[in-house]
Design a protein around this motif. Structure first.
Motif, PDB file in Angstrom:
ATOM      1  N   GLY B 195     -10.316  -2.312  -5.282  1.00  0.00           N
ATOM      2  CA  GLY B 195      -9.882  -0.611  -4.992  1.00  0.00           C
ATOM      3  C   GLY B 195      -8.413   0.009  -4.660  1.00  0.00           C
ATOM      4  N   ILE B 196      -8.667   0.794  -5.338  1.00  0.00           N
ATOM      5  CA  ILE B 196      -6.663   1.796  -4.974  1.00  0.00           C
ATOM      6  C   ILE B 196      -7.008   2.981  -4.579  1.00  0.00           C
ATOM      7  N   GLU B 197      -5.907   3.478  -3.526  1.00  0.00           N
ATOM      8  CA  GLU B 197      -5.908   4.849  -3.179  1.00  0.00           C
ATOM      9  C   GLU B 197      -4.695   4.622  -2.963  1.00  0.00           C
ATOM     10  N   ILE B 198      -4.312   6.551  -3.364  1.00  0.00           N
ATOM     11  CA  ILE B 198      -3.377   7.164  -2.800  1.00  0.00           C
ATOM     12  C   ILE B 198      -4.052   8.575  -2.398  1.00  0.00           C
ATOM     13  N   VAL B 199      -2.502   8.543  -1.016  1.00  0.00           N
ATOM     14  CA  VAL B 199      -3.602   9.638  -0.469  1.00  0.00           C
ATOM     15  C   VAL B 199      -3.089  10.975  -0.842  1.00  0.00           C
ATOM     16  N   ASP B 200      -4.128  11.901  -0.495  1.00  0.00           N
ATOM     17  CA  ASP B 200      -3.487  12.957  -1.022  1.00  0.00           C
ATOM     18  C   ASP B 200      -2.677  13.466  -2.905  1.00  0.00           C
ATOM     19  N   ILE B 201      -3.027  12.562  -2.955  1.00  0.00           N
ATOM     20  CA  ILE B 201      -2.506  13.512  -4.570  1.00  0.00           C
ATOM     21  C   ILE B 201      -3.635  14.382  -5.414  1.00  0.00           C
ATOM     22  N   GLU B 202      -3.596  15.230  -5.774  1.00  0.00           N
ATOM     23  CA  GLU B 202      -4.009  15.890  -6.752  1.00  0.00           C
ATOM     24  C   GLU B 202      -3.522  15.711  -8.435  1.00  0.00           C
ATOM     25  N   PRO B 203      -3.499  16.400  -9.609  1.00  0.00           N
ATOM     26  CA  PRO B 203      -5.718  16.322  -9.126  1.00  0.00           C
ATOM     27  C   PRO B 203      -5.771  15.232  -9.301  1.00  0.00           C
ATOM     28  N   ARG B 204      -6.955  14.918 -10.359  1.00  0.00           N
ATOM     29  CA  ARG B 204      -7.284  13.104 -10.249  1.00  0.00           C
ATOM     30  C   ARG B 204      -7.046  12.840 -11.043  1.00  0.00           C
ATOM     31  N   GLY B 205      -6.783  13.860 -11.921  1.00  0.00           N
ATOM     32  CA  GLY B 205      -5.910  13.092 -13.198  1.00  0.00           C
ATOM     33  C   GLY B 205      -4.737  12.223 -13.258  1.00  0.00           C
ATOM     34  N   LEU B 206      -4.065  12.195 -12.386  1.00  0.00           N
ATOM     35  CA  LEU B 206      -2.776  12.234 -11.898  1.00  0.00           C
ATOM     36  C   LEU B 206      -3.092  11.149 -10.949  1.00  0.00           C
ATOM     37  N   GLU B 207      -3.924  10.943 -10.921  1.00  0.00           N
ATOM     38  CA  GLU B 207      -4.071   9.877  -9.846  1.00  0.00           C
ATOM     39  C   GLU B 207      -4.595   8.798  -9.858  1.00  0.00           C
ATOM     40  N   ASN B 208      -5.336   9.260 -10.775  1.00  0.00           N
ATOM     41  CA  ASN B 208      -6.033   8.230 -11.936  1.00  0.00           C
ATOM     42  C   ASN B 208      -4.826   7.421 -12.762  1.00  0.00           C
ATOM     43  N   VAL B 209      -3.647   8.184 -13.484  1.00  0.00           N
ATOM     44  CA  VAL B 209      -2.716   7.716 -14.183  1.00  0.00           C
ATOM     45  C   VAL B 209      -1.977   6.951 -13.406  1.00  0.00           C
ATOM     46  N   VAL B 210      -1.714   6.941 -11.966  1.00  0.00           N
ATOM     47  CA  VAL B 210      -0.935   7.113 -10.785  1.00  0.00           C
ATOM     48  C   VAL B 210      -1.573   5.141 -10.749  1.00  0.00           C
ATOM     49  N   GLU B 211      -2.591   5.455 -10.871  1.00  0.00           N
ATOM     50  CA  GLU B 211      -3.354   4.280 -10.451  1.00  0.00           C
ATOM     51  C   GLU B 211      -3.543   2.946 -10.922  1.00  0.00           C
ATOM     52  N   ALA B 216      -1.576  -2.506 -12.515  1.00  0.00           N
ATOM     53  CA  ALA B 216      -1.464  -3.267 -13.741  1.00  0.00           C
ATOM     54  C   ALA B 216      -0.127  -3.812 -12.963  1.00  0.00           C
ATOM     55  N   MET B 217       0.808  -3.534 -11.983  1.00  0.00           N
ATOM     56  CA  MET B 217       2.020  -4.665 -11.562  1.00  0.00           C
ATOM     57  C   MET B 217       1.665  -5.228 -10.392  1.00  0.00           C
ATOM     58  N   LEU B 218       1.011  -4.561 -10.314  1.00  0.00           N
ATOM     59  CA  LEU B 218       0.112  -5.613  -8.504  1.00  0.00           C
ATOM     60  C   LEU B 218      -0.742  -7.091  -9.822  1.00  0.00           C
ATOM     61  N   LYS B 219      -1.849  -6.426 -11.224  1.00  0.00           N
ATOM     62  CA  LYS B 219      -2.059  -7.779 -11.827  1.00  0.00           C
ATOM     63  C   LYS B 219      -0.778  -8.664 -12.289  1.00  0.00           C
ATOM     64  N   SER B 220       0.302  -8.016 -12.809  1.00  0.00           N
ATOM     65  CA  SER B 220       0.686  -8.489 -13.858  1.00  0.00           C
ATOM     66  C   SER B 220       2.160  -9.445 -12.859  1.00  0.00           C
ATOM     67  N   TYR B 221       2.264  -8.852 -11.509  1.00  0.00           N
ATOM     68  CA  TYR B 221       3.376  -9.274 -11.149  1.00  0.00           C
ATOM     69  C   TYR B 221       3.512  -9.477  -9.656  1.00  0.00           C
ATOM     70  N   VAL B 222       3.371  -8.785  -9.017  1.00  0.00           N
ATOM     71  CA  VAL B 222       3.354  -9.023  -8.057  1.00  0.00           C
ATOM     72  C   VAL B 222       2.661 -10.033  -6.811  1.00  0.00           C
ATOM     73  N   LEU B 223       1.162 -10.369  -7.073  1.00  0.00           N
ATOM     74  CA  LEU B 223       0.238 -10.945  -6.141  1.00  0.00           C
ATOM     75  C   LEU B 223       0.655 -12.648  -7.247  1.00  0.00           C
ATOM     76  N   PRO B 224      -0.159 -12.579  -8.473  1.00  0.00           N
ATOM     77  CA  PRO B 224       0.542 -13.696  -9.177  1.00  0.00           C
ATOM     78  C   PRO B 224       1.994 -14.061  -8.802  1.00  0.00           C
ATOM     79  N   LYS B 225       3.052 -13.939  -8.816  1.00  0.00           N
ATOM     80  CA  LYS B 225       4.655 -14.306  -8.239  1.00  0.00           C
ATOM     81  C   LYS B 225       4.221 -14.444  -6.924  1.00  0.00           C
ATOM     82  N   LEU B 226       3.756 -14.170  -6.473  1.00  0.00           N
ATOM     83  CA  LEU B 226       3.653 -14.630  -4.934  1.00  0.00           C
ATOM     84  C   LEU B 226       3.012 -15.956  -5.007  1.00  0.00           C
TER      85      LEU B 226
END
Lengths: 332, 270
Positions: B195-211, B216-226
């Protein structure tokens, strides 16, 4: 809890240990002596690796079997034979009277051929040293070596000038059993006999009056010079026993090997090493144009990013639960 | 069991992140630079130079040598605005927390406490966008600029409109054995975001796209690289040439437990 923990099991540790002790040739040249006999041994061995390693809790491990490869084994023998002095005596005397003739017309009872008298084996040593090349029995030499080692970790600089936390194993005790020979092919007697024959032939070359030697030997009860040398060397039926006695008792080869191996292992290289400072990001060459906000903009199109590192602190190594653990923290 | 084991604590990773933030600021500050005009003593425009505008100030690295503060991004375009726009994305703060979780307090939208083998992460990300001036004629005092302003590579600004997002996420590591040919096994390390949560961001669509972008960044880069970095460091620290593979048959490998990322490897010393 430490920042970082690494561990390796016994089999990996053994593989690493065996990489750290390559087959460097170790030479020795020792001698000893016993009554009448001067003994020397030239040898060359190399450490092949650990046959069995067992971690002990704490910082020590048992090396149950250190495998040694023999590359050369040559026995050198010298004999300092006691002087044998034979006085003059008559080998052929003219009889006082001649049958059917009467008194000898001349030289009656005179010595016609006189043994001149001689003192043999006056050299120091008289024989040798001559070499018994035992390389042919190298495959059958049984060498049992074990030891207890302790491990420690220490910050050191390698040959390139970089610093590492290096894990070393140092011997606290090396146990070398007397060597034995499993002469399964029965080659040993022939090798020893051959060597003695060769030595005898060499010796005869330097004694001008060899017939005298034969005479003396017959007096002493030996049919040949070789038999005489074998007796002097105390080589009888059990050649293997004789050789073991020479190597283990007279030469003390177990002690020679102990010194050699202990010293080599003291000087051995590290088993493991961890860079200190520890690089999170390696130094690299980057394009200037891909970044901005330099203190001073680089002159060229690329620049060298220094490594991002942290010092290693509290490094420790120990054995536990059949693993070797390396733990350390970052000094940040 | 495995031949080799390696573990790193979340506290250590946190200190590495903080230290790297100071020493290598360019890894945390992504900027599409603006420009400013260079005038001669007579006030005539003679050149332009890049202006790296950010929302929060960025200190120079304390390291010797050339360490940049910013990673260059390309300015973006918007319909109807024929000049590209500068912006910045700054990671002000980032944290990683392994089960059982004692560093990050997750927002109520995400389950808490962390489940076994889960990690959580948080980041305070600051975005800065350029605002188009009401009157581009404001630039007219500079001779000959007005008619060329649209030909500039990027809009010249001296400040950005900034806002900050607090992002929280949790998930677990996944490993998919694959064969990359010639019978060579390969473990593809991935990330299952719970799950992912961006605090206090509206509207829902913007939150969804940022999430979506963040996942994608987390999956492809951050933790696998670690994880790959940990695997690499374990092997590298042996000081030998080895081939390694994740030890099979373990319930969780890599594992996230007791505030550590743990990895078990089978190695072949060459």
């Amino acid at each position: 809890m430490s920042d970082v923990t690494f561990s390796v099991n016994e089999s990996t540790f053994k593989a690493v240990f065996n990489k750290a002790y390559p087959g460097k040739k170790l030479n020795f040249n020792e001698s000893g002596s016993k009554v009448l006999v001067w003994l020397g041994v030239e040898g060359e061995i190399h450490i092949e690796g650990a046959g069995g390693i067992e971690f002990e809790d704490g910082n020590t491990f048992l090396l149950k079997e250190l495998e040694i490869g023999w590359d050369k084994l040559i026995l050198r023998l010298g004999l300092d034979v006691p002087n044998v002095e034979i006085g003059k005596f008559c080998l052929l005397r003219m009889p006082r009277s001649i049958p059917f003739w009467g008194d000898a017309p001349f030289l009656g009872d005179e010595c016609l051929v006189e043994f001149p008298g001689v003192t043999l084996f006056t050299g120091k040593p008289d024989i040798g040293p001559f070499k018994l090349n035992l390389n042919a029995i190298i495959p059958y030499i049984v060498t049992e070596i074990g030891g207890r080692y302790f491990i420690y970790i220490n910050k050191e600089k390698d040959s390139s000038g970089k610093f590492y936390q290096m894990v070393h194993a140092k011997p606290t005790a090396v146990d070398v059993d007397p060597i034995s020979i499993s002469d399964t092919m029965g080659k040993l007697p022939a090798i020893i006999q051959g060597g003695i024959y060769y030595a005898a032939s060499q010796m005869i070359k330097y004694i001008p009056q060899t017939w005298m030697v034969d005479v003396v030997l017959s007096f002493l009860g030996f049919p040949t010079l070789t038999a005489f040398l074998l007796d002097l060397l105390d080589i009888h039926d059990d050649v293997e026993d004789w050789l073991m006695d020479v190597l283990n008792v007279s030469i003390g080869i177990d002690n020679v090997l102990y010194q050699l191996i202990f010293q080599e292992m003291l000087e051995s290289k590290e088993l493991f090493k961890i860079e200190d400072p520890y690089p999170f990001i390696d130094a690299k060459t980057l394009d200037v144009s891909d970044f901005g906000g330099y203190k001073t903009t680089p002159a060229g199109s690329t620049f060298e990013l220094p490594a991002i590192t942290a010092p290693v602190t509290d490094a420790a190594v120990e054995f536990a639960e059949d693993n070797m653990f390396i733990r350390f923290n970052f000094g940040i | 069991m495995s031949d080799v084991y390696g573990a790193i604590s979340d506290d250590a990773i946190q200190r590495i992140i903080n230290d790297t933030h100071v020493k290598a600021p360019f890894l945390f500050n992504y900027v599409a630079p603006s420009i400013r005009f260079v005038q001669d003593d007579a006030g005539r425009l003679v050149d332009t130079e890049e202006l790296w505008v950010t929302c929060s100030p960025v200190e120079d690295s304390p390291l010797d040598g050339e360490v940049p503060r910013f990673t260059r991004m390309q300015p973006f375009s918007l319909p109807g605005i024929p000049v590209k726009l500068p912006y910045c994305i700054q990671i002000i703060d980032a944290a990683l927390d392994f089960h059982p979780g004692n560093i990050i307090a997750l927002p109520p939208e995400l389950p808490s406490p962390l489940s076994e083998q889960n990690f959580s992460m948080s980041a305070m990300v600051q975005f800065g966008m350029a605002c188009i001036p009401d009157k581009l004629s404001a630039l007219q005092p500079i001779p000959n600029l007005a008619k060329h302003v649209w030909r500039l590579p990027v809009l010249p600004v001296t400040e950005l409109v900034c806002f900050t997002l607090n992002v929280f996420a949790f998930g677990r590591v996944t490993v998919t054995p694959e064969n990359i040919g010639a019978g060579i096994p390969f473990d593809r390390i991935g990330l299952a975001v719970g799950g992912i949560e961006i605090v206090d961001i509206e509207p829902r669509g913007l939150e969804n796209v940022v999430e979506c972008y963040l996942i994608a960044m987390l999956k492809s880069y951050v933790l696998p690289k670690l994880i790959l970095s940990l695997e690499d460091q374990v092997v590298k620290s042996l000081g030998l040439t080895v081939t390694s593979k994740l030890t099979a048959g373990l319930p969780d490998n890599p594992a996230i437990e007791e505030n550590e990322l743990r990895i078990w490897l089978d190695v072949k010393v060459i």
